[in-house]
Scaffold this active site. Structure first.
Site, PDB file in Angstrom:
ATOM      1  N   ARG A  97     -81.278 -47.259  28.505  1.00 21.45           N
ATOM      2  CA  ARG A  97     -83.072 -46.605  29.605  1.00 21.45           C
ATOM      3  C   ARG A  97     -82.311 -45.604  30.206  1.00 21.45           C
ATOM      4  NH1 ARG A  97     -84.936 -51.136  33.434  1.00 21.45           N
ATOM      5  NH2 ARG A  97     -86.031 -49.672  33.429  1.00 21.45           N
ATOM      6  N   CYS A  98     -81.083 -44.669  29.504  1.00 25.27           N
ATOM      7  CA  CYS A  98     -80.951 -43.918  30.800  1.00 25.27           C
ATOM      8  C   CYS A  98     -81.187 -42.451  29.814  1.00 25.27           C
ATOM      9  CB  CYS A  98     -79.512 -44.298  31.802  1.00 25.27           C
ATOM     10  SG  CYS A  98     -79.239 -42.164  30.977  1.00 25.27           S
ATOM     11  N   SER A  99     -82.058 -41.391  30.409  1.00 27.18           N
ATOM     12  CA  SER A  99     -82.195 -40.367  29.397  1.00 27.18           C
ATOM     13  C   SER A  99     -80.832 -39.633  29.011  1.00 27.18           C
ATOM     14  CB  SER A  99     -83.464 -39.452  29.627  1.00 27.18           C
ATOM     15  OG  SER A  99     -82.839 -38.876  31.196  1.00 27.18           O
TER      16      SER A  99
END
Length: 117
Positions: free
Chosen positions: A12-14
């Protein structure tokens, strides 16, 4: 035999996704550790901190509500207490962390990991 490249990853972390993409673009298929589901042990976290040459607080996401709720901003907390909190609440661990060639790098920015490949 050398250890595989590993990434402590949060999909979920870019920055985590960008770092993983950077690795795969270079033909590296790392072992993906979804650390929110499978947190590192206290010993693994100590090893990672040593490889990064960081103290625990420098690897913590101090903006997370759990950081304040758990009183982790207390300067009197020991290294061991902070590590225990990170293992118990892996959301507090900064990401992504890449381990390769006996070294570690924090993928913030993602290009940081290039130095250990």
């Amino acid at each position: 035999m050398t250890e595989p490249t590993r990434i402590f990853h949060n999909p979920r972390c870019s920055k985590s996704r960008q770092t993983l993409e950077l690795l795969t673009e270079r033909g590296i298929e790392p072992e993906i550790i979804r650390y929110l589901e499978t947190p590192p042990t206290e010993q693994q976290l100590q090893d990672i901190l040593a490889a990064l040459n960081l103290e625990p607080r420098a690897l913590m996401r101090t903006g997370e509500k759990e950081y304040k709720e758990q009183g982790l901003d207390d300067p009197d907390l020991s290294r061991e207490q902070l590590i225990t909190a990170m293992v118990a609440t892996p959301k507090l661990i900064e990401r992504p962390i890449v381990l390769a060639n006996g070294k570690a790098a924090l993928g913030r920015p993602p290009e940081n990991v290039l130095s250990i490949l």
